[in-house]
Design an enzyme around this catalytic site. Structure first.
Site, PDB file in Angstrom:
ATOM      1  N   ILE A 189     -37.546  61.228 -22.477  1.00 43.71           N
ATOM      2  CA  ILE A 189     -37.569  61.073 -23.934  1.00 43.71           C
ATOM      3  C   ILE A 189     -36.768  62.261 -24.449  1.00 43.71           C
ATOM      4  O   ILE A 189     -36.969  63.393 -24.011  1.00 43.71           O
ATOM      5  CB  ILE A 189     -39.015  61.039 -24.486  1.00 43.71           C
ATOM      6  CG1 ILE A 189     -39.034  60.977 -26.015  1.00 43.71           C
ATOM      7  CG2 ILE A 189     -39.846  62.205 -24.008  1.00 43.71           C
ATOM      8  CD1 ILE A 189     -40.463  60.742 -26.597  1.00 43.71           C
ATOM      9  N   SER A 190     -35.842  62.019 -25.376  1.00 42.52           N
ATOM     10  CA  SER A 190     -34.935  63.075 -25.831  1.00 42.52           C
ATOM     11  C   SER A 190     -35.671  64.158 -26.610  1.00 42.52           C
ATOM     12  O   SER A 190     -36.752  63.942 -27.160  1.00 42.52           O
ATOM     13  CB  SER A 190     -33.842  62.485 -26.723  1.00 42.52           C
ATOM     14  OG  SER A 190     -33.150  61.453 -26.056  1.00 42.52           O
ATOM     15  N   GLN A 191     -35.023  65.318 -26.675  1.00 43.75           N
ATOM     16  CA  GLN A 191     -35.526  66.444 -27.467  1.00 43.75           C
ATOM     17  C   GLN A 191     -35.528  66.046 -28.955  1.00 43.75           C
ATOM     18  O   GLN A 191     -34.534  65.505 -29.447  1.00 43.75           O
ATOM     19  CB  GLN A 191     -34.566  67.615 -27.247  1.00 43.75           C
ATOM     20  CG  GLN A 191     -34.916  68.852 -28.009  1.00 43.75           C
ATOM     21  CD  GLN A 191     -33.841  69.921 -27.852  1.00 43.75           C
ATOM     22  OE1 GLN A 191     -32.810  69.701 -27.229  1.00 43.75           O
ATOM     23  NE2 GLN A 191     -34.091  71.074 -28.436  1.00 43.75           N
TER      24      GLN A 191
END
Ligand code: SAH
Length: 191
Positions: free
Chosen positions: A38-40
């Site tokens: 899951i992206s930052q």
């Protein structure tokens, strides 16, 4: 401000695995299984902001992953279409959208390289995996006047988050935004 509000309204803890629930609000990427992340939140915010969404816009996302980015987008536009390559992740995200009531997201398993022609053209396209070039089908499915955000570069190394604006004549204005590190785009084809 609109992007900040969207980030505040989507509960990130509902998009991370139970094993990482304590880190759900940490400003960094987290593993979601199948070698993906899951992206930052900071990067999600920048990519969302660059799309300059209007409430009536239709957006295509490549790389559903956890579904978090799609949920953020869904707060800012009319409809989100999202494609995920890994079937197990696609199934999980679909169930999550249903459970959490994100009714304006439609998602499917597939190779995002081909885009989703049925619903094209799109006001915005967001690619959340590192590609070596702009896939031709995605360029074709971007509306004149539309915007695409895509990390371009070598997989596993440095990529440049790139903003692609298509003008009314179909010409592309391409601008580097900042250095990023995304998981690889799978199933890329030479063109
Ligand atoms: N937007 C996601 C980020 C997930 S990481 C989130 O908010 O959680 C990138 C995702 O892109 C991975 O799940 C990976 O499986 C997917 N992906 C990679 N290549 C793809 C392709 N060709 N088509 C669709 N999805 C792809």
């Amino acid at each position: 401000p609109k992007v900040k509000a969207a980030l505040s309204s989507v509960p990130r803890d509902k998009f991370v695995p139970k094993s990482h629930i304590d880190s759900a609000f940490y400003n960094g990427p987290l593993p979601i299984g199948h070698g993906q992340t899951i992206s930052q939140p900071y990067i999600v915010a920048i990519m969302t902001d660059l799309l300059e969404l209007e409430t009536d816009d239709v957006v295509l996302e490549i790389g559903t992953g956890s579904g978090y980015q799609a949920a953020i987008l869904s707060q800012l536009c009319r409809q989100v279409y999202s494609i995920e390559y890994v079937p197990a992740l696609a199934d999980m995200a679909k169930a999550r959208f249903k459970k959490l009531g994100y009714d304006n997201i439609q998602s499917k398993t597939g190779n995002g390289f081909d885009g989703w022609p049925d619903h094209a053209p799109y006001d915005g396209i967001i690619v959340t995996a590192a590609a070596t070039h702009i896939p031709g089908p995605l360029n074709e499915q971007l509306k004149p006047g539309g915007r695409m955000v895509i990390p371009l570069g070598r997989p596993y190394f440095h990529q440049e988050l790139t903003l692609v604006k298509k003008n009314e004549d179909g010409e592309l204005d391409i601008k580097d935004i900042l250095g990023v590190a995304f998981v690889p785009f799978q199933g890329e084809r030479d063109e």
